[in-house]
Design an enzyme around this catalytic site. Structure first.
Site, PDB file in Angstrom:
ATOM      1  N   ASP A 395     -58.248 -42.171  -7.582  1.00  0.00           N
ATOM      2  CA  ASP A 395     -57.802 -40.744  -8.219  1.00  0.00           C
ATOM      3  C   ASP A 395     -56.937 -41.128  -9.451  1.00  0.00           C
ATOM      4  O   ASP A 395     -56.746 -42.404  -9.886  1.00  0.00           O
ATOM      5  CB  ASP A 395     -56.883 -40.279  -7.269  1.00  0.00           C
ATOM      6  CG  ASP A 395     -56.291 -38.799  -7.962  1.00  0.00           C
ATOM      7  OD1 ASP A 395     -57.046 -38.353  -8.694  1.00  0.00           O
ATOM      8  OD2 ASP A 395     -55.036 -38.641  -7.802  1.00  0.00           O
ATOM      9  N   LYS A 553     -51.736 -18.436 -17.964  1.00  0.00           N
ATOM     10  CA  LYS A 553     -51.996 -19.750 -18.495  1.00  0.00           C
ATOM     11  C   LYS A 553     -52.965 -20.329 -17.539  1.00  0.00           C
ATOM     12  O   LYS A 553     -52.920 -20.060 -16.303  1.00  0.00           O
ATOM     13  CB  LYS A 553     -50.638 -20.684 -18.280  1.00  0.00           C
ATOM     14  CG  LYS A 553     -50.021 -20.872 -17.074  1.00  0.00           C
ATOM     15  CD  LYS A 553     -48.741 -21.709 -17.251  1.00  0.00           C
ATOM     16  CE  LYS A 553     -48.083 -21.959 -15.755  1.00  0.00           C
ATOM     17  NZ  LYS A 553     -46.827 -22.600 -16.010  1.00  0.00           N
TER      18      LYS A 553
END
Length: 1123
Positions: A395, A553
């Site tokens: 990751d 957002k």
């Protein structure tokens, strides 16, 4: 409800209550039956009414985390251990040894090793189970249950109302009822009544594993309140941002979403484990073949020779012909030769792995002082697999980066504002008494725009201060502490705070912000939650002036589609800024707003209320309502947040790449951001002549791009322009590509066929690349990529991550590593190994992993060698004893050989051995490659060990037999007797295998010396004790070799025979190793020789001394500098 017409009207007041009671009982009975059948359709929970809730037989909160208890331990553990073929085999041999006509050995020669192995394994299993249970039990602390009495977790039931305090683990899946400062959609006046009265009832969905959704309805005093996932606290979470709260237990124990998602963890086995099982089966077959050969020999001998001696050497009464004698001889030799099957192999392997795990846990260089977190080996079964890793799947956020976000840049109304570069003077926020002193920003123009009152700039930071889920805590006057669900939100709210828009507090219906010193309270009308599908969050607020506005957002790809057409030019400029930010490795968000009229708000609020109260498809209805309001928005700008790399990440990746380990990064970030991080961490380098990208949006386009790159790589190899190019290409991949090429469960069968057809093309292209980056991937796609490599490549995979979205990838890989960082402990709990910094991965693999693989391989080679050298002597002796199943050794020597005389030295080598120092393991990463190629222990090495063991057995039998058959003692008595021969062969064997392990040991410690020479000394001590007159006088029927050791070992010819056998066994091995060292040295040999030469040079100049506690190979000693 219907009432029969024939019932008189005057009876109705009596009949109707009875009818209602009967209907209720029928409903409860039906619900109970469905519950038993596992088809629960809905759950009914009444607050603080155990009598009512227990009628449904809901699961309690007791979860068994231990496998055993005091009563079940012995039978269950023995049953599990006898699942092993080797243990069952030796139990079968023990039964055979109880038959006098078959066995020529006493029963204790098998039962003593078997009991020892079973006991050691049982102690280990009991310890592991106790430690695991104690860890889980630490979670099962007491908590108050209404009416506020202390109860353990296991005693909590569905319908109980419990009180949780700050930093406590949530005991079950709870409906949040009351909290000091957490927003709930249930009126607080009702809550206090609900806590103490049995008047509230919840009807909700049945238990399921969907963590992101919950659908239910609360009924109280004829009022209905819709419930969603926002009203729930899930088991395993930790209560934060509030002093205490009350919750109603909805799901308990195995019904909780945590347990529903747990599933059955796959048991991971190493490649060496699988190879050992195969080799043990081969050894079984070899044992049977030897038994058949000797049985045939017995039949021939009894027919041709044995029949001539019937007058004074008759057969047993039960034996009437030579064929039956051969049948009995077969089983007798199976018993005698059983030591060729290593009964103690598996338990010895577990002991060695346990030692390796402790070395990882105790490694101070993998301890993070800042986090106070040591490395932890959470399993003991995969240590040697760490030395064979070829693919690492990582990751990005929180794994390669710190997951500590800082507000770096922003774009406001098309103007790029740079917070770091091109400026050296830090902004002065002294005008703001509530500013965060740790916040850094350098562009003075942004602060000037704030002070000048630029409307769009103010609106930009107003959005950041309102559109979030952050909780604020004011510890003292002017000292604010923000507690955010994600570091991104915390960074954005902190930025707004420093520029004068300070988020102060929130209630269920309001948000208070201090705007440039002026407190302003906004009415919070609605929160449109963020999730992985929407990838955006919105709030609808009403200003003190009565103006209603939606602030939003989210990801640029989704928000740009929902902007008003008049924003096209601004969107183009902002998009260019976003690309620049992504190229710098920054995480980006787009900000937008929309003004709503009172009528628009009322119409949409009614739609939202209807969706929230919908009994079916509530999530879909809410998503549709959110979609409708989030349209025609006005673009404000974008934010760019920096997530800095962890310390040592570039050096670690570069070092692992030199070790021929391929690193793939799987991230949900934008392509540009991921590629830039790739360059920052040196995963991508400037010498990569070409970086190609696969980003097709259709199956055909992806297929064409793949095939073009494959053909391009082949043509380059054939033309020979640059043969290294194919190995130096990067491979960024977008989510569209993964969605098209990896099979998902909800896709059609035709799509599955297409995807399966493309899997191989994807893998072939990716595997010629030195680095692969997969962008915009989901947690499921991460696991699918790992599974794809496991499926088609015979390589060991390792997945490393830090968050819950990495759990599936961690569980799928051969080895899972969890980073204990900002994202909680979900990844750590699912992992096999854990630590706090990515840079520790190089030490885990190149030092601990390589050493574990080396030690295990050397252990196995020696283990099989010593067992074959010991057992095959019986085979050769069978040709000289009329195939009578007579043993060469004393039965006590057979019992003690594997558990006393040779067990500890090989364990010491398997735990402590090294070929080069740890510094050289890191300086020469190519030393890691033998593990990847599986060179140190494979079928070829196994047969070499077996051949050496057979050769040793031939020498140990033939040399004493040839010498003693013609030799006489110092007193003139011939030495050609059975006892003298047995003692000579046994002594020669112990000395030869001790010398052999001394040659095999590459790193000497005091423990190695003590175990090797101590085992040799224990042999002579036990030998003389067993052959003493004292034991013979006490047990005359058990100790038949009285005086044999003393009489044999005082003969010089015997010691000459032992020395001759040792030389013949060892000299060829030494000669072969010296020739191999000169003609075909391994890299470890070259490194060790260079290291030793360097130390010898230092020793001669600085008068150094050889370390007595830790020396390397006897031929190449390790030198320690004297102070």
């Amino acid at each position: 409800m219907t009432v029969p017409k024939d019932i008189p009207e005057k009876w109705l007041p009596l009949v109707l209550p009875l009818k209602r009671k009967k209907d209720k009982e029928e409903r409860l009975k039906a619900a109970k039956e469905k519950r038993k059948a596992g088809t629960e359709e809905e759950r009914r929970v009444r607050a603080n009414d155990r009598e009512y809730n227990e009628k449904f037989q809901y699961a309690n909160n007791c979860i068994m985390t231990s496998k055993y208890n005091i009563i079940t331990f012995l039978p269950v553990n023995l049953f599990e251990q006898f699942q092993e073929v080797a243990n069952t085999y030796f139990l079968f041999l023990l039964i055979l040894q109880l038959i006098p006509q078959i066995s020529s050995l006493s029963w204790f020669t098998t039962i003593v090793p078997l009991v020892l192995v079973l006991s050691i394994t049982a102690v280990k299993d009991a310890t592991d189970d106790y430690v695991s249970h104690a860890f889980r039990e630490s979670w099962g602390r007491t908590l108050p249950v209404s009416p506020l009495q202390k109860e353990k977790w296991m005693n909590v039931r569905v319908g109980d109302i419990i009180k949780l305090e700050n930093n406590q683990f949530v005991a079950a899946d709870l409906l949040l009822l009351s909290s000091k400062n957490i927003c709930t959609h249930i009126p607080s006046a009702h809550l206090m009544i609900l806590v103490f009265l049995r008047t509230g009832e919840v009807i909700c969905e049945p238990p399921n594993n969907k963590l992101d959704r919950f659908c239910g309805t609360l009924y109280w005093r004829e009022n209905k309140y819709s419930l969603s996932n926002q009203n729930m606290l899930l088991r395993g979470c930790v209560l934060r941002n509030t002093e205490s709260c009350y919750g109603l237990v909805i799901f308990a124990g195995p019904d909780t979403k945590l347990m529903q998602n747990s599933g059955r963890t796959k048991f991971k086995r190493t490649s060496i484990d699988r190879l050992m099982n195969t080799l043990v089966l081969w050894i079984f077959g070899f044992l049977v073949c030897m038994g058949v050969i000797l049985a045939i020999g017995n039949a021939v001998w009894e027919k041709e020779v044995g029949s001539l001696f019937q007058s004074y050497l008759p057969w047993d009464p039960s034996v009437d012909n030579f064929l039956f004698s051969a049948f009995l001889a077969f089983w007798s030799y199976v018993i005698i030769l059983n030591t060729v099957v290593p009964i103690s192999l598996y338990v010895s392997v577990e002991v060695i792995r346990l030692g390796h795990s402790y070395f990882i846990n105790w490694d101070r260089r993998m301890f993070c002082q800042r986090c106070n977190t040591p490395a932890e080996a959470r399993t003991t079964t995969l240590n040697e697999e760490l030395g064979q890793v070829e693919y690492i799947f990582s990751d990005k956020t929180g794994t390669l980066t710190q997951n500590i976000m800082t507000f770096n840049k922003c774009s406001i109304n098309g103007h790029d504002v740079c917070g770091v570069h091109h400026f050296t003077q830090r902004l002065d926020f002294s005008f703001n008494s509530l500013a965060d002193k740790d916040f850094c920003f350098y562009d003075q123009s942004l602060l000037d725009a704030i002070k000048l009152g630029e409307p769009l700039v103010h609106e930009f930071f107003r959005l950041l201060s309102l559109c979030h889920t952050v909780m604020s805590e004011e510890k003292s006057e002017g000292e604010l502490v923000y507690k955010a669900q994600s570091p991104d939100e915390g960074a954005l709210v902190t930025a707004a705070r420093n520029f004068g828009f300070v988020f102060r507090s929130r209630t269920p219906n309001t948000i208070t912000v201090q705007e440039l010193g002026r407190p302003v309270t906004y009415s919070l009308l609605a929160i449109l939650d963020f999730n992985n599908i929407r990838k955006r969050m919105s709030v609808v607020v009403r200003s003190p002036e009565g103006k209603i506005r939606l602030y939003c957002k989210g990801a640029d790809t989704l928000l740009f589609e929902r902007l008003h057409p008049c924003n096209q030019d601004l969107m183009n400029v902002t998009s260019d800024h976003l690309n620049e930010y992504a190229a710098d490795g920054l995480r980006t968000l787009v900000l937008a707003y929309r003004d709503l009229s009172e009528q628009q708000w009322e119409d949409w609020a009614a739609q939202l209320h209807s969706a929230e109260r919908a009994p079916d498809y509530r999530e879909d209805r809410l998503a549709a309502a959110y979609e409708e309001i989030e349209q025609d928005m006005m673009l404000l700008g974008a934010t760019a947040i920096e997530d800095k790399l962890q310390e040592g990440v570039p050096e670690t990746i570069a070092l692992l790449s030199l070790a021929n380990i391929k690193i793939w990064v799987l991230t949900g970030d934008k392509q540009e951001t991921a590629v830039n991080i790739g360059y920052s961490c040196k995963m991508l380098t400037d010498d990569m002549t070409e970086v190609f990208i696969i980003n097709g949006h259709t199956v055909q386009s992806v297929r064409e791009e793949l095939r073009n790159q494959i053909h391009r790589g082949v043509s380059v190899k054939h033309i020979g322009v640059e043969t290294e190019m194919c190995a130096r290409v990067c491979y960024p991949i977008t989510a569209a590509f993964l969605t098209l090429t990896l099979p998902l469960s909800h896709r059609s069968s035709q799509a599955h066929a297409l995807e399966a057809d493309m899997e191989r093309e994807f893998l072939d292209t990716a595997c010629v690349c030195k680095a692969v980056i997969c962008c915009r991937v989901t947690p499921l796609q991460k696991a699918l990529v790992v599974e794809l490599v496991k499926k088609h490549k015979k390589a060991v995979t390792l997945a490393v991550g830090d968050g819950a979205n990495d759990v599936s990838m961690i569980k799928t890989a051969h080895i899972g590593v969890g980073i204990s960082g900002q994202e909680g402990i979900q990844a750590v709990l699912a992992s096999d190994y854990s630590f706090s910094q990515f840079r520790f991965l190089q030490r885990l693999l190149l030092v601990h992993g390589r050493w574990s693989y080396l030690r295990m391989c050397r252990f196995l080679c020696y283990f099989f060698y010593k067992n074959f050298a010991f057992t095959m002597v019986h085979f050769w002796f069978g040709f000289f004893c009329g195939f009578s199943a007579q043993t060469v050794y004393d039965q006590y020597f057979i019992t003690l050989y594997n558990i006393v005389y040779t067990s500890l030295p090989v364990l010491a080598m398997g735990i402590f051995d090294q070929d080069v120092p740890e510094q050289r393991s890191l300086e020469y990463p190519k030393l890691y490659e033998p593990g990847q190629l599986n060179l140190l222990f494979n079928k070829r090495e196994f047969f070499i060990c077996i051949a050496q063991g057979i050769y040793t057995s031939v020498v140990l039998f033939c040399v004493p037999y040839g010498v003693l058959s013609q030799a006489t003692g110092s007193d003139g008595i011939p030495l050609a007797d059975y006892q003298t021969f047995a003692v000579t062969v046994a002594t020669s064997l112990v000395i030869v295998v001790s010398v052999q392990i001394a040659l095999d040991t590459g790193y000497w410690t005091a423990i190695n010396h003590f175990f090797i020479w101590g085992s040799l000394g224990s042999y002579f001590t036990i030998l003389f004790a067993m052959h003493s007159n004292i034991l013979f006088s006490i047990f005359p029927n058990q100790f038949h070799f009285v005086g044999s050791a003393q009489n044999t070992l005082q003969q010089p010819v015997v010691w000459l025979t032992i020395a001759l056998a040792t030389v013949i066994c060892i000299v060829p091995v030494l000669a072969f190793r010296f020739l191999k060292l000169d003609l075909k040295p391994q890299l470890s040999d070259t490194v060790r020789r260079a290291f030793t030469s360097h130390l010898l040079a230092i020793n001669s100049s600085l008068h150094c001394s050889v370390s007595k506690e830790a020396q390397w190979h006897p031929i190449l000693p390790m030198i320690n500098l004297s102070k």
